[in-house]
Design an enzyme around this catalytic site. Sequence first.
Site, PDB file in Angstrom:
ATOM      1  N   HIS A  44       5.468  25.082   2.154  1.00 22.07           N
ATOM      2  CA  HIS A  44       6.639  25.554   2.907  1.00 22.07           C
ATOM      3  C   HIS A  44       7.082  26.928   2.411  1.00 22.07           C
ATOM      4  O   HIS A  44       7.682  27.698   3.159  1.00 22.07           O
ATOM      5  CB  HIS A  44       7.790  24.559   2.784  1.00 22.07           C
ATOM      6  CG  HIS A  44       8.196  24.263   1.372  1.00 22.07           C
ATOM      7  ND1 HIS A  44       7.604  23.264   0.634  1.00 22.07           N
ATOM      8  CD2 HIS A  44       9.113  24.842   0.562  1.00 22.07           C
ATOM      9  CE1 HIS A  44       8.145  23.243  -0.571  1.00 22.07           C
ATOM     10  NE2 HIS A  44       9.067  24.186  -0.644  1.00 22.07           N
ATOM     11  N   ARG A  64     -21.200  -4.084   8.048  1.00 20.90           N
ATOM     12  CA  ARG A  64     -21.550  -4.887   6.879  1.00 20.90           C
ATOM     13  C   ARG A  64     -22.712  -5.812   7.222  1.00 20.90           C
ATOM     14  O   ARG A  64     -23.584  -6.064   6.397  1.00 20.90           O
ATOM     15  CB  ARG A  64     -20.336  -5.713   6.451  1.00 20.90           C
ATOM     16  CG  ARG A  64     -20.609  -6.629   5.268  1.00 20.90           C
ATOM     17  CD  ARG A  64     -19.480  -7.633   5.088  1.00 20.90           C
ATOM     18  NE  ARG A  64     -19.657  -8.446   3.908  1.00 20.90           N
ATOM     19  CZ  ARG A  64     -18.950  -9.531   3.643  1.00 20.90           C
ATOM     20  NH1 ARG A  64     -18.009  -9.923   4.491  1.00 20.90           N
ATOM     21  NH2 ARG A  64     -19.165 -10.229   2.553  1.00 20.90           N
ATOM     22  N   PRO A  68       1.809  19.570   3.863  1.00 17.51           N
ATOM     23  CA  PRO A  68       2.067  18.162   3.559  1.00 17.51           C
ATOM     24  C   PRO A  68       2.072  17.979   2.038  1.00 17.51           C
ATOM     25  O   PRO A  68       1.045  18.152   1.382  1.00 17.51           O
ATOM     26  CB  PRO A  68       0.887  17.436   4.225  1.00 17.51           C
ATOM     27  CG  PRO A  68       0.447  18.366   5.320  1.00 17.51           C
ATOM     28  CD  PRO A  68       0.639  19.733   4.750  1.00 17.51           C
ATOM     29  N   LEU A  69       3.201  17.660   1.478  1.00 13.80           N
ATOM     30  CA  LEU A  69       3.407  17.807   0.043  1.00 13.80           C
ATOM     31  C   LEU A  69       2.476  16.926  -0.781  1.00 13.80           C
ATOM     32  O   LEU A  69       2.169  15.796  -0.423  1.00 13.80           O
ATOM     33  CB  LEU A  69       4.864  17.515  -0.306  1.00 13.80           C
ATOM     34  CG  LEU A  69       5.869  18.515   0.300  1.00 13.80           C
ATOM     35  CD1 LEU A  69       7.296  18.128  -0.049  1.00 13.80           C
ATOM     36  CD2 LEU A  69       5.573  19.939  -0.161  1.00 13.80           C
ATOM     37  N   ASP A  87       9.099  19.862  -6.400  1.00  9.59           N
ATOM     38  CA  ASP A  87       9.563  18.501  -6.643  1.00  9.59           C
ATOM     39  C   ASP A  87       8.959  17.513  -5.649  1.00  9.59           C
ATOM     40  O   ASP A  87       8.582  16.394  -6.017  1.00  9.59           O
ATOM     41  CB  ASP A  87      11.095  18.446  -6.553  1.00  9.59           C
ATOM     42  CG  ASP A  87      11.771  19.128  -7.737  1.00  9.59           C
ATOM     43  OD1 ASP A  87      11.479  18.750  -8.871  1.00  9.59           O
ATOM     44  OD2 ASP A  87      12.589  20.043  -7.505  1.00  9.59           O
ATOM     45  N   GLY A  88       8.865  17.926  -4.387  1.00 11.50           N
ATOM     46  CA  GLY A  88       8.300  17.041  -3.374  1.00 11.50           C
ATOM     47  C   GLY A  88       6.853  16.708  -3.652  1.00 11.50           C
ATOM     48  O   GLY A  88       6.427  15.550  -3.504  1.00 11.50           O
ATOM     49  N   GLU A 110      -7.638   6.079  -2.706  1.00 12.18           N
ATOM     50  CA  GLU A 110      -8.225   6.579  -1.461  1.00 12.18           C
ATOM     51  C   GLU A 110      -7.618   7.904  -1.004  1.00 12.18           C
ATOM     52  O   GLU A 110      -8.354   8.819  -0.600  1.00 12.18           O
ATOM     53  CB  GLU A 110      -8.078   5.530  -0.346  1.00 12.18           C
ATOM     54  CG  GLU A 110      -8.964   4.317  -0.502  1.00 12.18           C
ATOM     55  CD  GLU A 110      -8.349   3.231  -1.362  1.00 12.18           C
ATOM     56  OE1 GLU A 110      -8.959   2.156  -1.484  1.00 12.18           O
ATOM     57  OE2 GLU A 110      -7.236   3.454  -1.911  1.00 12.18           O
ATOM     58  N   HIS A 155      11.484  29.215   4.871  1.00 11.41           N
ATOM     59  CA  HIS A 155      11.980  28.657   3.620  1.00 11.41           C
ATOM     60  C   HIS A 155      12.164  29.775   2.596  1.00 11.41           C
ATOM     61  O   HIS A 155      11.212  30.152   1.901  1.00 11.41           O
ATOM     62  CB  HIS A 155      10.995  27.617   3.083  1.00 11.41           C
ATOM     63  CG  HIS A 155      10.773  26.461   4.010  1.00 11.41           C
ATOM     64  ND1 HIS A 155      10.050  26.582   5.188  1.00 11.41           N
ATOM     65  CD2 HIS A 155      11.180  25.161   3.941  1.00 11.41           C
ATOM     66  CE1 HIS A 155      10.015  25.410   5.791  1.00 11.41           C
ATOM     67  NE2 HIS A 155      10.691  24.530   5.057  1.00 11.41           N
ATOM     68  N   HIS A 188      -8.210  -6.788   6.017  1.00 10.13           N
ATOM     69  CA  HIS A 188      -9.385  -5.946   5.778  1.00 10.13           C
ATOM     70  C   HIS A 188     -10.172  -5.648   7.054  1.00 10.13           C
ATOM     71  O   HIS A 188     -11.072  -4.799   7.027  1.00 10.13           O
ATOM     72  CB  HIS A 188     -10.321  -6.616   4.758  1.00 10.13           C
ATOM     73  CG  HIS A 188      -9.829  -6.523   3.348  1.00 10.13           C
ATOM     74  ND1 HIS A 188      -8.572  -6.940   2.969  1.00 10.13           N
ATOM     75  CD2 HIS A 188     -10.426  -6.047   2.222  1.00 10.13           C
ATOM     76  CE1 HIS A 188      -8.413  -6.742   1.674  1.00 10.13           C
ATOM     77  NE2 HIS A 188      -9.522  -6.196   1.195  1.00 10.13           N
ATOM     78  N   HIS A 193      16.806  25.802   0.946  1.00  9.89           N
ATOM     79  CA  HIS A 193      15.411  25.338   0.957  1.00  9.89           C
ATOM     80  C   HIS A 193      14.687  25.707   2.251  1.00  9.89           C
ATOM     81  O   HIS A 193      13.655  26.367   2.217  1.00  9.89           O
ATOM     82  CB  HIS A 193      15.351  23.817   0.760  1.00  9.89           C
ATOM     83  CG  HIS A 193      13.970  23.243   0.917  1.00  9.89           C
ATOM     84  ND1 HIS A 193      13.117  23.064  -0.139  1.00  9.89           N
ATOM     85  CD2 HIS A 193      13.296  22.827   2.018  1.00  9.89           C
ATOM     86  CE1 HIS A 193      11.976  22.567   0.300  1.00  9.89           C
ATOM     87  NE2 HIS A 193      12.058  22.409   1.605  1.00  9.89           N
ATOM     88  N   PHE A 220      -9.320   1.019   5.150  1.00 10.50           N
ATOM     89  CA  PHE A 220      -8.602   1.812   4.152  1.00 10.50           C
ATOM     90  C   PHE A 220      -8.595   3.303   4.472  1.00 10.50           C
ATOM     91  O   PHE A 220      -8.000   4.092   3.728  1.00 10.50           O
ATOM     92  CB  PHE A 220      -9.190   1.573   2.765  1.00 10.50           C
ATOM     93  CG  PHE A 220      -9.131   0.135   2.319  1.00 10.50           C
ATOM     94  CD1 PHE A 220      -8.079  -0.686   2.715  1.00 10.50           C
ATOM     95  CD2 PHE A 220     -10.125  -0.408   1.529  1.00 10.50           C
ATOM     96  CE1 PHE A 220      -8.019  -2.014   2.329  1.00 10.50           C
ATOM     97  CE2 PHE A 220     -10.073  -1.732   1.130  1.00 10.50           C
ATOM     98  CZ  PHE A 220      -9.028  -2.553   1.526  1.00 10.50           C
ATOM     99  N   ARG A 266     -24.589  -0.125   6.478  1.00  7.42           N
ATOM    100  CA  ARG A 266     -24.311   0.406   5.140  1.00  7.42           C
ATOM    101  C   ARG A 266     -25.583   0.499   4.297  1.00  7.42           C
ATOM    102  O   ARG A 266     -25.760   1.446   3.532  1.00  7.42           O
ATOM    103  CB  ARG A 266     -23.253  -0.443   4.441  1.00  7.42           C
ATOM    104  CG  ARG A 266     -23.633  -1.890   4.216  1.00  7.42           C
ATOM    105  CD  ARG A 266     -22.575  -2.655   3.423  1.00  7.42           C
ATOM    106  NE  ARG A 266     -22.947  -4.065   3.293  1.00  7.42           N
ATOM    107  CZ  ARG A 266     -22.382  -4.895   2.435  1.00  7.42           C
ATOM    108  NH1 ARG A 266     -21.414  -4.466   1.636  1.00  7.42           N
ATOM    109  NH2 ARG A 266     -22.752  -6.162   2.366  1.00  7.42           N
TER     110      ARG A 266
END
Length: 663
Positions: free
Chosen positions: A71, A520, A120-121, A160-161, A412, A31, A474, A265, A438, A358
């Site tokens: 990049h 849980r 990874p942007l 920008d990304g 997250e 790049h 969930h 780019h 999640f 937990r």
Amino acid sequence: MEENQKNILQNIANTIKQLSIEAVQKANSGHPGLPLGCAEIGAYLYGVFLQHNPKNPHWSERDYFLLSAGHGSMFLYSLLHLAGFPLSLEDITQFRQLHSRTPGHPEYGVVGGVEITSGPLGQGVGQAVGLALGLQILSSKFSSHDFSFFKNKVVCLAGDGCMMEGVSSEVSSLAGHLRLDNLILIYDANNVCLDGPLSDCCSENTKERYLAYGWDVWDVDGHDIEALDAVFSSIRKKQEKPTLIIARTTIGKGSPNKAGTHKVHGSPLGEAELKATKLALGLPEEAFFVSSQVRDFFAARVKEQTLMEKKWKEKFDVWKNTYPKKYLEWERMEKKTFPKDIEEILKNLEMKSVISGREASHKILQYLGESLPFIYGGSADLSCSDMTFMEKFSSISPGHFEGRNIKFGPREFGMATMVNGLALTGRILPFCGTFLTFSDYMKNAIRLCALSSLQVVYQFTHDSIFLGEDGPTHQPVEQLASLRSIPNMQVIRPADSFEVKMAWLAAFRHKGPTAIVLSRQALPLLTGTALSYDKGMGLGAYILSKEKKNGIIDYILFATGSEVKLALDVAVELEKRGENVRVVSVPCFEIFEKQALSYQKDILGHEVRKRVSLEAGSSFGWHRFIGLDGISIGVDIFGLSAPASVLAQEFGFTVDRILQRIL
């Protein structure tokens, strides 16, 4: 700024451009646009602003430079080489080649001065926010009235990304809330994306957005060295908030036919355009040329920076003698020293005989928080449910960093990038929590954590369909298999409170991320789990109930988490029918697969009529243990909304249903 200094910095910028475009062309991959567009920014940062010592890249008081727009890695590699970091000109010429020290995107740990793995942007922005928070925490912990620690700056370059990826919004919002006055985000605002003009996909007012987050915002010509000096000098003198610098640049500046377009780019210029660009910029014809003026400038700067660190070390020696207790804590956090008897301490922590995973982990966290000063963490708005709150410590709040609990809010992905940044301080072992389902929001940040070999602990709760009435949105199904697929990642699903204790010990022994996946619902303490680490959890899988007869084993039942108790109950019924049965607890695939092949074969059994796996999640991955003819009792559809006992019957996780399936 004096004219001579300005001329030298421009020479440095031109050298960055030359090294970058030639390395990209030689590799026929890369790049060139960002290095051409941001060269003046880089020259100013490494030539003037950043306080660091290339001869000691890990000096604790250094300013950090993080390239979120990974990049543009040749921009960073060129600067590291010129500034005196351990990166040679030969390394530059080997850009993107097999096993080189200059991979396509920056990788943490490959060479000093590369502070993060990026590409990874947006994630570099998240790691920068986490790192800045970590330094604020350490500053509040160790600074005294006569000596201040960790007043260094975290400077991050994003494109920008990065700014459009949602994760940067998550973390920028939290950074503004916390008033991180050591964070500088440079936005390379060149109005071009990989796929075309920025106007094709974005028309927001970034300045107003960041002002709304509570940031200070500057707008500057990114090619004007004097203008850059004015902005950065002002920030160095006084900074009260996280600061965004919108640097207006031209991508690929100097390329006669590609500058300002997406064509520059992510592709080499091509030989003809390379020659035309060098001619337009007045660059030397000699490939990979670095002038003696640039070499001499940085040689002198390294001497100055080495002296700066030496003077700091002298003050530090005075401080450590003045505050011996603080210094002991400093050393303990730097080395992450654990009590020699931590295994015995964890074993002896009192637990109810029937307790959810937990809750058991929550009790362990209380001890860890009090005993290990480097443990910090929090939750994505779920600490009361995933039980990650350390009760004896306060929460970090705007401008106050003495606490040990971090409320990330329901962010997250941002949380996962930030704990990576906390780990990058080298003095914090962070944890974070949310529901297992999640973890999907966090996946790419977890992947970068594993790639970077950062020590982070994820406390994922509500580990199966048995969370019940919340239903399939969930209830995790595929998440265990997904997390297990990540190299250098430990995924541990404990069967009872004792395995939870040993799961934390396993996390401390692993130089990479660990997911502790917790129930849980309440689980009973099982007979046979209370083994030493080396004979239980430290093996990844171990025999919990041995077959009663020698010779052929009729059934081996492999299980994790809440299904281990079910496997033991099934074994009792099978034995009543005269079957020869073994039950194996498999808390961690990854640890098990590191064991000697002979041990693995012994656990899997040599003469076995049928192998069966029980896990209330996707069956994907189990057949490498049970064989193609084995029976995997799992959940390969999305869950249902109903009480846990009803779901157990519906999905076949009862003794009777399993016996019907395997007999």
